[in-house]
Design a protein around this motif. Structure first.
Motif, PDB file in Angstrom:
ATOM      1  N   GLY A   1       0.810  -1.214   0.000  1.00  9.79           N
ATOM      2  CA  GLY A   1       0.000   0.000   0.000  1.00  9.79           C
ATOM      3  C   GLY A   1       0.842   1.262   0.000  1.00  9.79           C
ATOM      4  N   LYS A   2       1.938   1.241   0.729  1.00 12.93           N
ATOM      5  CA  LYS A   2       2.832   2.409   0.766  1.00 12.93           C
ATOM      6  C   LYS A   2       3.546   2.615  -0.569  1.00 12.93           C
ATOM      7  N   SER A   3       3.877   1.530  -1.250  1.00 15.08           N
ATOM      8  CA  SER A   3       4.617   1.652  -2.513  1.00 15.08           C
ATOM      9  C   SER A   3       3.705   1.913  -3.715  1.00 15.08           C
ATOM     10  N   ASN A   4       2.421   1.612  -3.562  1.00 15.45           N
ATOM     11  CA  ASN A   4       1.474   1.793  -4.665  1.00 15.45           C
ATOM     12  C   ASN A   4       0.921   3.219  -4.633  1.00 15.45           C
ATOM     13  N   LYS A   5       1.396   4.060  -5.523  1.00 14.78           N
ATOM     14  CA  LYS A   5       0.989   5.471  -5.548  1.00 14.78           C
ATOM     15  C   LYS A   5      -0.145   5.732  -6.541  1.00 14.78           C
ATOM     16  N   GLN A   6      -0.569   4.730  -7.291  1.00 15.40           N
ATOM     17  CA  GLN A   6      -1.585   4.923  -8.333  1.00 15.40           C
ATOM     18  C   GLN A   6      -2.887   4.205  -7.980  1.00 15.40           C
ATOM     19  N   LYS A   7      -3.274   4.261  -6.739  1.00 14.10           N
ATOM     20  CA  LYS A   7      -4.481   3.556  -6.303  1.00 14.10           C
ATOM     21  C   LYS A   7      -5.743   4.288  -6.749  1.00 14.10           C
ATOM     22  N   ASP A   8      -6.696   3.525  -7.258  1.00 14.58           N
ATOM     23  CA  ASP A   8      -7.967   4.082  -7.729  1.00 14.58           C
ATOM     24  C   ASP A   8      -9.085   3.534  -6.855  1.00 14.58           C
TER      25      ASP A   8
END
Length: 397
Positions: A201-208
């Motif tokens: 979650g911290k590394s995923n910056k493109q969450k929709d």
């Protein structure tokens, strides 16, 4: 009161001189502590199903409606089960089966309606467990080979393992020796899962987090999500579980329910929310497929989830086993007499053989299980207890 011959299914007997009668049964009654039952409920609901909750419950609703529905449906399910627990003793009888309670109060037709709704739900739930266990085994297999076997082979293997456990651990009370192991397995995959979800979650910056689809698809998916939330919070078999609780059974069961709807809910709600937070609306229908951790972590999570599901699935199918054992076995002999072992082999083999066959034919039936299960659980959880409470108040018994 519409008393029915269905209220006992077999000759009733006095329960340890306590002043009430209880239906004859092949399984143990009045034998377990509320702490044991509370732990069983916590473990039972924190099962392999939680690996699908982010996709089933959160993605179709989004943050606002998703969290609101989790809290509202959970609170309503707790209160409904709290009411149902108080109906365990009526007019000098202890009701160890839901259908007996409804038949005693409302007559033969309601007995059979409850019988059908409850057993249809439990059969579908068991098929869902077989499917989820097979997915966990297949996910492990994928980590070690580039040509994984077909899902149907893992469905068959899962069914065989579940059958063996149900044969040698035939009752709810007999599960006491397996609860500690199951609790350790639950903690193992929960901790590993949370650690990887936080990292991803911290590394995923493109969450929709948007809810996608046409208006009609959004409505249909939202209804399915609410159905899944209901299924994850209640089982429709509380009287059967309560039958094993020692006196005072009502107070003990309500304490066990409090454990389930606090510490237990924190586990499977936490996984659901964390998975949605980490991957957004694109979260997989089987959460380990999304994990970006090392191979050993994926193997650990799937192996622990599979092993833990062996105990969990047994809780949700025991009422069917109890019905078959009571009708097929000799009640004056022990569960492990030669005659009863043979009858149990036939009964368990027939049920799991049918469930494995149907699951292998329809390996996409996960959504169907949640939808149909919720239709049956609405009356079992909310309508039927309310009907009994209202009649009890009006008739003064």
């Amino acid at each position: 009161m519409a008393s029915s011959s269905m209220d006992t299914e077999a000759a009733g007997q006095d329960s340890k001189g306590s002043g009430y009668t209880v239906a004859a049964t092949a399984h143990a009654v009045d034998s377990d502590s509320w702490q044991q039952v509370g732990l069983l409920l916590m473990i039972g609901f924190n099962c392999a199903y939680v690996l699908s909750f982010s996709n089933l419950m959160m993605a179709p609703l989004g943050w606002g409606w998703g969290v609101a529905c989790l809290l509202l449906v959970g609170a309503a399910a707790w209160y409904a089960n709290w009411l149902l627990a108080g109906l365990h003793f009526i007019d000098g009888q202890r009701f160890i089966r839901y259908r007996d309670l409804m038949g005693f109060v409302f007559g033969r037709k309601m007995y059979y309606i409850t019988y059908f709704l409850q057993f249809a739900t439990l059969l579908l739930c068991n098929m869902g467990f077989i499917l989820l266990g097979a997915r966990a085994l297949k996910a492990i297999n994928v980590e070690f080979t580039h040509t994984p076997a077909r899902l149907q082979w893992f469905i068959t293997a899962t069914g065989i393992v579940y059958f063996a456990f149900a044969y040698f651990v035939p009752t709810i009370s007999a599960m006491r020796n397996w609860l500690a192991t199951s609790a350790v397995l639950t903690l193992a995959y929960d901790i590993a899962l949370f650690a990887i979800l936080i990292r991803d979650g911290k590394s995923n910056k493109q969450k929709d987090y948007n809810v996608h689809g046409s208006p009609s698809e959004k409505v249909f998916n939202a209804l399915g999500a609410v159905a899944a939330i209901l299924v994850c919070n209640t089982s429709g078999l509380l009287p059967e579980i309560q039958s094993t609780v020692r006196e005072p059974a009502v107070r003990g069961t309500r304490r066990a329910l409090l454990l389930q709807y606090t510490a237990g809910v924190a586990g499977y709600y936490g996984v659901s929310v964390a998975g949605y937070w980490a991957y957004g609306s694109s979260v997989s229908e089987y959460l380990p497929n999304e994990l970006g951790g090392p191979r050993w972590a994926a193997v650990l999570i799937n192996a622990a989830a599979f092993l833990q599901s062996i105990v969990s699935q047994h809780l949700f199918v025991v009422p069917i086993h109890e019905a078959m054992d009571t009708h097929l076995q000799r009640l004056d002999e022990g569960m492990f007499s030669r005659y009863n072992l043979t009858r149990r082999l036939f009964a368990r083999g027939l049920m799991f053989g049918f469930n494995v066959f149907v699951t292998a034919l329809f390996p996409f039936m996960g959504d169907f299980v949640n939808l149909v299960g919720s239709f049956a659980l609405v009356p079992l959880t909310f309508m039927f207890p309310s009907m009994v409470v209202l009649k009890r108040v009006c008739n003064g018994w």
